[in-house]
Structures are given as C-alpha cells and as structure tokens.
Design an enzyme around this catalytic site. Sequence first.
Site, PDB file in Angstrom:
ATOM      1  N   TYR A 158     130.364  50.871 -77.783  1.00 50.46           N
ATOM      2  CA  TYR A 158     131.435  51.575 -78.840  1.00 50.46           C
ATOM      3  C   TYR A 158     132.509  52.201 -77.968  1.00 50.46           C
ATOM      4  O   TYR A 158     132.122  52.707 -76.985  1.00 50.46           O
ATOM      5  CB  TYR A 158     130.497  52.513 -79.514  1.00 50.46           C
ATOM      6  CG  TYR A 158     131.520  53.337 -80.413  1.00 50.46           C
ATOM      7  CD1 TYR A 158     131.616  53.049 -81.687  1.00 50.46           C
ATOM      8  CD2 TYR A 158     131.947  54.872 -79.798  1.00 50.46           C
ATOM      9  CE1 TYR A 158     132.581  53.828 -82.234  1.00 50.46           C
ATOM     10  CE2 TYR A 158     132.805  55.814 -80.676  1.00 50.46           C
ATOM     11  CZ  TYR A 158     133.039  54.932 -81.884  1.00 50.46           C
ATOM     12  OH  TYR A 158     134.158  55.844 -82.614  1.00 50.46           O
ATOM     13  N   TRP A 160     137.084  53.720 -77.776  1.00 51.50           N
ATOM     14  CA  TRP A 160     138.309  53.296 -77.821  1.00 51.50           C
ATOM     15  C   TRP A 160     138.737  52.260 -76.898  1.00 51.50           C
ATOM     16  O   TRP A 160     137.752  52.131 -75.985  1.00 51.50           O
ATOM     17  CB  TRP A 160     139.277  54.716 -77.785  1.00 51.50           C
ATOM     18  CG  TRP A 160     139.276  55.187 -79.337  1.00 51.50           C
ATOM     19  CD1 TRP A 160     138.096  55.846 -79.884  1.00 51.50           C
ATOM     20  CD2 TRP A 160     140.178  55.515 -79.938  1.00 51.50           C
ATOM     21  NE1 TRP A 160     138.490  56.130 -81.075  1.00 51.50           N
ATOM     22  CE2 TRP A 160     139.901  56.036 -81.285  1.00 51.50           C
ATOM     23  CE3 TRP A 160     141.511  55.091 -79.807  1.00 51.50           C
ATOM     24  CZ2 TRP A 160     140.703  56.226 -82.030  1.00 51.50           C
ATOM     25  CZ3 TRP A 160     142.463  55.501 -80.970  1.00 51.50           C
ATOM     26  CH2 TRP A 160     141.973  55.988 -82.097  1.00 51.50           C
TER      27      TRP A 160
HETATM   28  N1  LIG Z   1     130.848  66.507 -79.277  1.00 50.01           N
HETATM   29  C1  LIG Z   1     131.599  65.753 -79.859  1.00 50.01           C
HETATM   30  N2  LIG Z   1     131.492  64.265 -79.093  1.00 50.01           N
HETATM   31  C2  LIG Z   1     132.173  63.356 -79.854  1.00 50.01           C
HETATM   32  C3  LIG Z   1     132.987  63.661 -81.061  1.00 50.01           C
HETATM   33  C4  LIG Z   1     133.172  64.839 -81.456  1.00 50.01           C
HETATM   34  O1  LIG Z   1     134.028  65.443 -82.415  1.00 50.01           O
HETATM   35  N3  LIG Z   1     132.441  66.077 -80.958  1.00 50.01           N
HETATM   36  N4  LIG Z   1     133.943  62.729 -81.408  1.00 50.01           N
HETATM   37  C5  LIG Z   1     133.410  61.318 -81.378  1.00 50.01           C
HETATM   38  C6  LIG Z   1     134.456  60.306 -81.757  1.00 50.01           C
HETATM   39  S1  LIG Z   1     135.017  60.333 -83.179  1.00 50.01           S
HETATM   40  C7  LIG Z   1     134.853  59.514 -80.985  1.00 50.01           C
HETATM   41  S2  LIG Z   1     135.823  58.213 -81.596  1.00 50.01           S
HETATM   42  C8  LIG Z   1     134.091  59.073 -79.697  1.00 50.01           C
HETATM   43  C9  LIG Z   1     135.137  58.802 -78.507  1.00 50.01           C
HETATM   44  O2  LIG Z   1     134.700  58.228 -77.435  1.00 50.01           O
HETATM   45  P1  LIG Z   1     135.304  57.020 -76.748  1.00 50.01           P
HETATM   46  O3  LIG Z   1     135.921  56.071 -77.414  1.00 50.01           O
HETATM   47  O4  LIG Z   1     134.254  56.539 -75.570  1.00 50.01           O
HETATM   48  O5  LIG Z   1     136.481  57.879 -75.912  1.00 50.01           O
HETATM   49  P2  LIG Z   1     137.440  57.356 -74.950  1.00 50.01           P
HETATM   50  O6  LIG Z   1     137.715  58.696 -74.090  1.00 50.01           O
HETATM   51  O7  LIG Z   1     138.710  57.113 -75.734  1.00 50.01           O
HETATM   52  O8  LIG Z   1     136.978  56.120 -74.192  1.00 50.01           O
HETATM   53  C10 LIG Z   1     137.655  54.981 -74.037  1.00 50.01           C
HETATM   54  C11 LIG Z   1     137.447  54.575 -72.695  1.00 50.01           C
HETATM   55  O9  LIG Z   1     137.871  53.267 -72.712  1.00 50.01           O
HETATM   56  C12 LIG Z   1     138.674  52.772 -71.204  1.00 50.01           C
HETATM   57  N5  LIG Z   1     139.682  51.930 -71.529  1.00 50.01           N
HETATM   58  C13 LIG Z   1     141.090  51.840 -72.050  1.00 50.01           C
HETATM   59  N6  LIG Z   1     141.641  50.931 -72.111  1.00 50.01           N
HETATM   60  C14 LIG Z   1     140.694  49.918 -71.586  1.00 50.01           C
HETATM   61  C15 LIG Z   1     140.809  48.516 -71.306  1.00 50.01           C
HETATM   62  O10 LIG Z   1     141.649  47.785 -71.350  1.00 50.01           O
HETATM   63  N7  LIG Z   1     139.688  48.016 -70.801  1.00 50.01           N
HETATM   64  C16 LIG Z   1     138.614  48.559 -70.598  1.00 50.01           C
HETATM   65  N8  LIG Z   1     137.554  47.978 -69.712  1.00 50.01           N
HETATM   66  N9  LIG Z   1     138.377  49.823 -70.473  1.00 50.01           N
HETATM   67  C17 LIG Z   1     139.563  50.808 -71.285  1.00 50.01           C
HETATM   68  C18 LIG Z   1     139.175  54.273 -70.984  1.00 50.01           C
HETATM   69  O11 LIG Z   1     139.518  54.295 -69.660  1.00 50.01           O
HETATM   70  C19 LIG Z   1     138.173  55.167 -71.391  1.00 50.01           C
HETATM   71  O12 LIG Z   1     137.224  55.509 -70.397  1.00 50.01           O
HETATM   72  O13 LIG Z   1     133.826  60.538 -79.331  1.00 50.01           O
HETATM   73  C20 LIG Z   1     132.781  61.036 -80.069  1.00 50.01           C
HETATM   74  N10 LIG Z   1     132.266  61.986 -79.553  1.00 50.01           N
HETATM   75  N1  LIG Z   2     145.228  64.337 -79.945  1.00 56.05           N
HETATM   76  C1  LIG Z   2     144.015  63.734 -80.280  1.00 56.05           C
HETATM   77  N2  LIG Z   2     144.062  63.082 -81.615  1.00 56.05           N
HETATM   78  C2  LIG Z   2     142.906  62.501 -82.265  1.00 56.05           C
HETATM   79  C3  LIG Z   2     141.781  62.236 -81.266  1.00 56.05           C
HETATM   80  C4  LIG Z   2     141.529  62.948 -80.049  1.00 56.05           C
HETATM   81  O1  LIG Z   2     140.847  62.922 -79.306  1.00 56.05           O
HETATM   82  N3  LIG Z   2     142.895  63.875 -79.602  1.00 56.05           N
HETATM   83  N4  LIG Z   2     141.019  61.535 -81.636  1.00 56.05           N
HETATM   84  C5  LIG Z   2     140.999  60.676 -82.823  1.00 56.05           C
HETATM   85  C6  LIG Z   2     139.974  60.118 -83.401  1.00 56.05           C
HETATM   86  S1  LIG Z   2     138.848  58.889 -82.834  1.00 56.05           S
HETATM   87  C7  LIG Z   2     139.205  60.961 -84.581  1.00 56.05           C
HETATM   88  S2  LIG Z   2     137.848  60.330 -85.174  1.00 56.05           S
HETATM   89  C8  LIG Z   2     139.759  61.917 -85.281  1.00 56.05           C
HETATM   90  C9  LIG Z   2     139.108  63.132 -85.615  1.00 56.05           C
HETATM   91  O2  LIG Z   2     139.538  63.933 -86.375  1.00 56.05           O
HETATM   92  P1  LIG Z   2     138.492  64.966 -87.077  1.00 56.05           P
HETATM   93  O3  LIG Z   2     137.356  64.528 -87.082  1.00 56.05           O
HETATM   94  O4  LIG Z   2     139.409  65.686 -88.301  1.00 56.05           O
HETATM   95  O5  LIG Z   2     139.118  66.023 -85.656  1.00 56.05           O
HETATM   96  P2  LIG Z   2     138.036  67.176 -85.262  1.00 56.05           P
HETATM   97  O6  LIG Z   2     139.008  67.978 -84.215  1.00 56.05           O
HETATM   98  O7  LIG Z   2     136.696  66.928 -84.651  1.00 56.05           O
HETATM   99  O8  LIG Z   2     137.775  68.077 -86.427  1.00 56.05           O
HETATM  100  C10 LIG Z   2     138.840  68.692 -87.401  1.00 56.05           C
HETATM  101  C11 LIG Z   2     138.487  70.195 -87.595  1.00 56.05           C
HETATM  102  O9  LIG Z   2     137.497  70.648 -88.098  1.00 56.05           O
HETATM  103  C12 LIG Z   2     136.856  71.506 -87.770  1.00 56.05           C
HETATM  104  N5  LIG Z   2     135.504  71.851 -88.011  1.00 56.05           N
HETATM  105  C13 LIG Z   2     134.582  71.809 -87.260  1.00 56.05           C
HETATM  106  N6  LIG Z   2     133.381  72.087 -87.775  1.00 56.05           N
HETATM  107  C14 LIG Z   2     133.631  72.593 -89.141  1.00 56.05           C
HETATM  108  C15 LIG Z   2     132.994  73.308 -90.240  1.00 56.05           C
HETATM  109  O10 LIG Z   2     131.733  73.140 -90.171  1.00 56.05           O
HETATM  110  N7  LIG Z   2     133.656  73.451 -91.354  1.00 56.05           N
HETATM  111  C16 LIG Z   2     134.980  73.373 -91.396  1.00 56.05           C
HETATM  112  N8  LIG Z   2     135.564  73.733 -92.375  1.00 56.05           N
HETATM  113  N9  LIG Z   2     135.737  72.747 -90.363  1.00 56.05           N
HETATM  114  C17 LIG Z   2     135.157  72.428 -89.269  1.00 56.05           C
HETATM  115  C18 LIG Z   2     137.350  71.738 -86.385  1.00 56.05           C
HETATM  116  O11 LIG Z   2     137.544  73.163 -85.818  1.00 56.05           O
HETATM  117  C19 LIG Z   2     138.567  70.936 -86.314  1.00 56.05           C
HETATM  118  O12 LIG Z   2     139.800  71.864 -86.406  1.00 56.05           O
HETATM  119  O13 LIG Z   2     141.146  62.332 -84.539  1.00 56.05           O
HETATM  120  C20 LIG Z   2     142.000  61.181 -83.879  1.00 56.05           C
HETATM  121  N10 LIG Z   2     142.804  61.909 -83.164  1.00 56.05           N
HETATM  122 MO   LIG Z   3     136.733  59.019 -83.639  1.00 58.67          MO
END
Ligand SMILES: Nc1nc2c(c(=O)[nH]1)N[C@H]1C(S)=C(S)[C@@H](COP(=O)(O)OP(=O)(O)OC[C@H]3O[C@@H](n4cnc5c(=O)[nH]c(N)nc54)[C@H](O)[C@@H]3O)O[C@H]1N2
Ligand SMILES: Nc1nc2c(c(=O)[nH]1)N[C@H]1C(S)=C(S)[C@@H](COP(=O)(O)OP(=O)(O)OC[C@H]3O[C@@H](n4cnc5c(=O)[nH]c(N)nc54)[C@H](O)[C@@H]3O)O[C@H]1N2
Ligand SMILES: [Mo]
Length: 826
Positions: A158, A160
């Site tokens: 899983y 990005w």
């Molecule tokens: N506590 C907490 N944890 C969270 C979240 C949260 O809100 N709170 N959010 C969750 C969410 S929504 C998500 S989507 C995940 C994201 O978690 P990840 O998708 O694991 O996060 P990234 O840091 O984008 O990891 C992408 C990796 O792919 C590598 N990569 C980029 N391009 C390439 C390529 O071409 N080839 C290869 N082999 N590798 C490549 C990058 O170097 C990087 O290390 O985290 C989750 N974890």
């Molecule tokens: N710059 C940037 N952009 C991104 C990403 C990134 O890593 N960096 N990740 C991308 C990805 S994979 C995803 S999934 C999306 C994530 O998009 P979201 O899931 O919407 O992003 P988050 O920042 O996890 O959460 C949004 C807001 O929810 C609030 N929040 C947390 N807990 C609670 C709660 O109990 N109640 C309320 N009301 N609010 C709460 C947090 O403070 C935060 O401001 O963003 C995407 N865009």
């Molecule tokens: Mo995500």
Amino acid sequence: MQNTNLKRRNVLKFAALFAAVPFIDVLTSRGHLLAGTIVKFSTKLVQNGEVLTAAHWGMLKLTIKDGVLTKSEPYQKVSGLENSLQHHTQDLVYAKDRVKYPMVRKSYLKDPNNPKPELRGSDEWVRVSYNDAIKLIASQLKKTRKDKGAESVFAGSYGWKSSGNMHNCRILLHRFMTATGGFTGTVGDYSTGASQVIMPHVLGTLEVYEQQTSWPIVLEHSKAVVIWGANPAATLKIAWTASDDYGLKYLEELKNSGKKIICIDPFKTETCEYLNAQWVAPVPNTDVALMIGMAHSLIEAKKYDKEFLEEYTEGFDEFKDYIYGKKDKVVKSAAWASKICGIDEKTIKELAVLFFENTTMFMSGWGMQRAHHGEQTHWMLITLASMLGQIGKPGGGFGLSYHYSNGGVPTAKSAIVGGITANVTANENAEGAEWLQNAAKFSFPVARVADALLNPGKKIQFNGKEITYPEIDFIYWAGGNPLVHHQDTNTLIKAWRKPRTVVVNEAFWTPTARMADIVMPTTTSYERNDITGTGDYSNLNIVPMKQAVKKQFESKDDYQIFSDLAKEFGVHKEYTQNKTEMEWIEEFYTKAYDQAVKMDMKIPKFREFWSKNEPITFGTPYENTQFVRYADYIEDPILDPLGTPSGRIEIYSKTIEDMNYDDCKAHPSWLEPAEWLGMKKKTAEFALITPHSTHRLHSQLNNTSLREKYAVANREPVWINTKDAKAKGIKSGDIVRVFNDRGQILVGAIVSDEVRESVVKIDEGAWYDPMERGKIGSLCLNGNVNVLTKDIPTSKLANGNSSNTALVNIEKYTKAAPELSMFKQP
Ligand SMILES: Nc1nc2c(c(=O)[nH]1)N[C@H]1C(S)=C(S)[C@@H](COP(=O)(O)OP(=O)(O)OC[C@H]3O[C@@H](n4cnc5c(=O)[nH]c(N)nc54)[C@H](O)[C@@H]3O)O[C@H]1N2
Ligand SMILES: Nc1nc2c(c(=O)[nH]1)N[C@H]1C(S)=C(S)[C@@H](COP(=O)(O)OP(=O)(O)OC[C@H]3O[C@@H](n4cnc5c(=O)[nH]c(N)nc54)[C@H](O)[C@@H]3O)O[C@H]1N2
Ligand SMILES: [Mo]
C-alpha cells in the site's frame, strides 16, 4: 462570474494551442508511415534549458544547467496561494539518502534460509551487483511460493508513488506478481477506510472519490460553508494523478466571496486562518455526538425538512427514536452533546438553525473518519444534511471530496490517457493458475497488515463477510512507507520480523527500506519518461513528464527491475509485451488521441505532443460548471434511484442491522471510542490528532530542505495549547517527549492557542528514527507520530485505521537529545 471566466480561459488556451500546432501525420509506433512530414522525435536529455514534468503537487518547470537540475518551479500560477511542495525537486534527486546500489542485509545474504529476521533494522548492509540481487529475489520468491503457496507472498504494497501512468510502481509490482504465480493483496485504503465501506450502504456509491457539486455553483449559491474536519489549504496541494492547481484557486475565491464560513476542527487550521472563518473546536472523536445534538435541536425547533426525509430517505423514524432515547432512555439533546464534545449548548443550537435557514454546504475532510467508529461520522453528517433538506440543490448538501485532488473543479471535456495495468496473461511457465481465486480469498483490509502478519489463520469480520489471514512469509513493497504510515510502529516492527524475506524498491533510505532484507535502488520520476493527466476529477491537462536528468548511481526504473525479474520466471515477453518505455507512453497517449478524434477534438499526434514540452489543456463545457451532485436523484427519485437496497438515502440500514455488529449499528450512533478525553479511566492526559502536513506528502519530501520550514529543534513539531504548556513548563522551541504505553517520540514544541486545550497535534509522515537501531520501544528522534497511535480497526464493518484515536502524555525533555540518523546513508 467565476465559471464563465474559467471557461473562457480554458477555451482560449485550447484555441491558442491549436493555432500554434499545424497538423502533421507522423510515424506510428509500429513504424508504419502515414502521410505527411516526419516530426523529429528525440528522448535525448536536455543539457541546458527547461523541462516540463509533473508531480502529485502539480505541473513543474525544471531548469537544467549543464545536465544538472538546478531549479523547480510551478509551471503555472493560477492562484495567490503558495504551494510549498513545488520547489524542492532538486533536493529529492540529489538527496544525501538516495539508495545508490542494490543492498542486502548481511545475515540474509549469508543464509536466506536462516536470515535472522530479528536483526532487521539493525544489521549491516552489503552491496551486491544488480544481477546478483535479481537472482536472489527470484530464487527466494520461487522457494516461498513452492514451500508455502502463492498466498504467503504479500504484495499489497500500500502507498503513494510518483505521478505517471507508466512507472506506477505498485501496479508494476502487481503485474509482475500476477504474471509469475500470484500474491496476497489488500482491500481498501488508509485515506477513507471507514467511509468507503459505509457509504455504499448509505448512498449506493463510494462517495469519497466522486465529483462534487462544482465550485462555481458553491460560490454562486451557498450562503454558508462548513469546513468540517478538513484543511483544504494544505491538502489541495496534491492530487493522485497531479494537481491541476485549481482547487487552491477556488479556495481563494471562497475567501473573497464574503460568505459565512465555519471550520469545525480541534485545530485552528491554516484554512481556518486563511478564510477568516469561525472556529468551532470539538473534543477529538466526538463530532457524531455534536451532530446528534444538532439533530435534536432541529427537531425541537421544528426546523427540519420532513418532506425531504419522507421522500428521499429511509428509516428516519428509527433514528429519531434513538435521539429521544426510546431504548436507552438517554435523550440526546444539545445539552447531552455539549458534555461529550465540549461545545456549548447555545453554539450547537445556533449552528443547527443557521444551517437550516441558509443554503449550507458541508465540506467534510476525512480525518474524523480515521478514528475508532469512524464509519459513524459521515453517516451522521449525511443524516444531518438530509434533515436540512438541501441535498441535490445548488449550493446545499454535503461534499466529501472538496479537499482532495481538486474535487469540485468542473470536469473538462477531455480525453483520458491510458496506463499500465496489472492484467497480464500468465503463460504456462507461471506456477499455479488457481491463485487468483485464493488471493481474493486471502486479501484483507489494508490497515490490518500488522494483525495479519502476527496472526496467520485468524478469522476476522469485514462488511458482513469472514476473512482468514494467510501465513505471510515474503513481503515485496514498491511505493509506500509502512514504517511511517501504519499505526503503532512498535507492534508493526514485531509483525514485520515474522516473514523470512522482505524486499523493498526505494529511491531513498526510508525507515521501510532500512527494515528490509533486499533494497533495490529506484529512479525518481525525474530520471525517466512518463505521462500523466491532472486533476483527478477535472481531467484538465495531459502532461508529458520528460526525463530531466540521468539516472542517479545504479538506480533503475521499477519497470526495469520487474522486467528483469520476469525474465527469471520466463515471462519477460508477457510482462513487457516487448515494448520500450517510450512505446508504452505512446500507446497510453494514443488512447487519449483516439478518444479525442471520436469526440471531434483535435489534439496533436504523439511525437508532436512529446517534442513540444507543453501540456494539452482541455476546455470545460459550461454545463459541467453547473454540476449539482444528486440533482438527478432529487428531481426524480423513481427514475434515478440511489444504488442502495431501498434506492434512497439509508439513515437506517437493514443490511448493516443483519450483520449484527456491536460496533456498527443499523443507524448512525454515538459510540464511545477506545481512547478519548471523556473516558472514565484515562490511559493518558492528552488527545492526539495526526493530520496531514502542509509541507509534505506524507513522508515524501521529509528529506528535503522544505523541512527547515517547519522543523522545531530539528524534529517534527508538536502543537500544545498555551495553558497546557504552562502547566508542563514547556516553551516554544523546547524538545518534548510525547509518550504512552505504545511508545515514545521526541518533537519540538509550538505553544499556541490554535489547538484546543487537552489536545496535541503532530502531523503524520515524519520518518521513524529509533535512537537504538532495531530496538522495539526505542525513542524516535524525529517524531514519527505513529509510534503513539493505536492499531485498532474502526469497526468490524470497515476495518479502517483509527489513527486519530489516541491519548498521550507530554513532558519537557531535559536530557541531551541525540542527533538524527535519518536523511543520510545508513
Ligand atoms: N497517524 C496517521 N497515519 C496515517 C495517516 C494519518 O492521517 N494519520 N494517513 C494515512 C494515509 S491517508 C495515507 S494515504 C498513508 C500514506 O502513506 P504512504 O503512501 O506510505 O506515504 P508516502 O510517504 O507517500 O510513501 C510513498 C513512498 O513511495 C516512494 N516512491 C515514490 N515514487 C516511487 C517509485 O516510483 N518507485 C518506488 N519503488 N517508490 C516510490 C517514496 O519515496 C515514499 O517512500 O499514511 C496513512 N497514515
Ligand atoms: N499537503 C498535503 N496534502 C495532502 C496529503 C499530505 O500528506 N500533504 N495527503 C493526501 C491524502 S493521501 C489524503 S487521504 C488527504 C487527507 O485529507 P484529510 O483526511 O481530510 O486530512 P487530515 O489532515 O488527516 O484531516 C483533516 C482535518 O481533520 C481534523 N480532525 C482530526 N480529528 C478530528 C475530529 O475528531 N473532529 C474534527 N472535526 N476534525 C478532526 C484535523 O485536525 C485536520 O485539520 O490529503 C491529501 N492531501
Ligand atoms: Mo490518504
């Protein structure tokens, strides 16, 4: 106003493009000569000049001087809002922590049959030749499949990746695994784990990845906009394909519109500040109670839309009985809600009435469904929106994707480029054909990965079905950083040491790469050619992603690595279809070209497109700027029913009732989370929220100079409320230890009133950096927040991650804090 502007601009761009492009027929990829001039076609690297490419954070203009990438800028500037992610490409390419060569963990190289997995994360690394690495991976994969079956190979992988439809590492991995005998995969994602499973029961669609009522309609018709648990000023910087930049542009227009804007979030986000919005700060994980309190207030005030509920929804009466405590004798009034969510009764009532009396758009993010019982939040939000009776009407209702991938930017009339797929026919050389069935049987919800690794054979419930975890003995990861993204890092490390083999393709020495046995050095997307669309919903552009610089060190494209592995399995031809990188890219482009021809649109043929170093920008038809989500259903619920069993919005779901789960009832309910500020015997003092960083994409870019913008005391920041900080003797700039019974991290303090009292905020995505390499429970020096989060499923229904449900303690760190060991060679 805005819509016509947007339209005109695109039309102009479109026209300008074609005025400049004479139509010439060129050689097709098969070398078949068509009539006309042959356009010069070169993939030679630019030594001095500008190269167009794209990343998740938008189209980029890269400056090359003497073959060296010196500068990275946005290709276009459509709003005043800065996208901080667009300037650091050179830091990635020339990062100190690039994986330079294939590397194997010492004990694994010595004896792959007795690889001492407990040394993963602390063992020495040995450089091997590329060919030896390929042979080693192939032989061990064959061995695992033979001894333990295809299901013991986990390639869920899983995460990005980088933009580009060709070099899509995870798909390329799946393509390889499919061609050679199968693997166990996963279902769902971390983003919307809870909502994407519950929404189909409620609305008949995923909802979270769907086009929104268009921004021009919101700007014209909404009177109030509620940004409920979202931070679009940060999260709109990126898109799954590549950002089209217009999400931020519309946010700017929203700011300038003078509308009433309310942000409901325990943190006063940069969006809240930027929009000058009213800030309402609930206790984390209590929004459902807050919404139920609003629902009760509306009923009491007789300000809710009975006709809408009757005509378009199912089961409101049962829900009403729940509000009035018919069974549990608890009346869920605003006063009741106030005690749980910490918002005063008056505000709850006033907001509810304000929503009812004004055309109100709920724009909800996903943070609050990434929590224990996260299924309830959007279900309840939609119930509340149904009571307001504005769904499907211009400017009213709800949207669950305005904050993501340019949602709400009107869809262009565009042609869509193709992409590499995992579908490949395995030949007779491939072992086992029945694996496909097996793999489907063993696939598990993605955020259960540690549980699955630790408990082979365990049966879990998932959305009305039973799943049995396979016994995993081989992990292959390409794209994604689980040692940072998964909850409860220390448990994950235990789990990660169960399989015999772990292979990771990475460009950087990430925490995940450091936890592998074999690391294959990959190129960044700036070292290869590719193609992408932009704006996942708008499809505004097609962008050539030209290789900007030569491949660094011994890095290889994932495509190359998997092609060479496929050779070892005798399926090279099936894997590659004998196509080169450029031939694939041409094929993907040609898909779009053919569509364009069918739609009577003219776009240049491939070679011309490729030589021009410019995106193709499509025009947006006026009717798409007027799109109103659910308008069809509201207009004719009989002819256009929803895809739910009743064809209506299900406030009450018989399907879910029949699953008989204790943690997800038949209608939205307030269910106490496993850890929260209101619990009887609190396990720690502060609630922890873990949003997405405005200066990273998860863990991506943590290893660039962008870090200087936000790091405090050279670590990830923690936001602490002024009063709490005072009580703990903590000042801004201090190093703070944040801890609970799951682990401990060091972070740098930002003392501020922007975070609710008793809540601390640490963004997800800081690289895990254990003070003692490989030691479970070690202090993380860089502040990876997942060391502290809880690895429990949202519920049996969705099994999403609960990363915003955790309690922690904080204290000023007075010892000498060690330097980081990340962001350099291990
Ligand atoms: N506590 C907490 N944890 C969270 C979240 C949260 O809100 N709170 N959010 C969750 C969410 S929504 C998500 S989507 C995940 C994201 O978690 P990840 O998708 O694991 O996060 P990234 O840091 O984008 O990891 C992408 C990796 O792919 C590598 N990569 C980029 N391009 C390439 C390529 O071409 N080839 C290869 N082999 N590798 C490549 C990058 O170097 C990087 O290390 O985290 C989750 N974890
Ligand atoms: N710059 C940037 N952009 C991104 C990403 C990134 O890593 N960096 N990740 C991308 C990805 S994979 C995803 S999934 C999306 C994530 O998009 P979201 O899931 O919407 O992003 P988050 O920042 O996890 O959460 C949004 C807001 O929810 C609030 N929040 C947390 N807990 C609670 C709660 O109990 N109640 C309320 N009301 N609010 C709460 C947090 O403070 C935060 O401001 O963003 C995407 N865009
Ligand atoms: Mo995500």
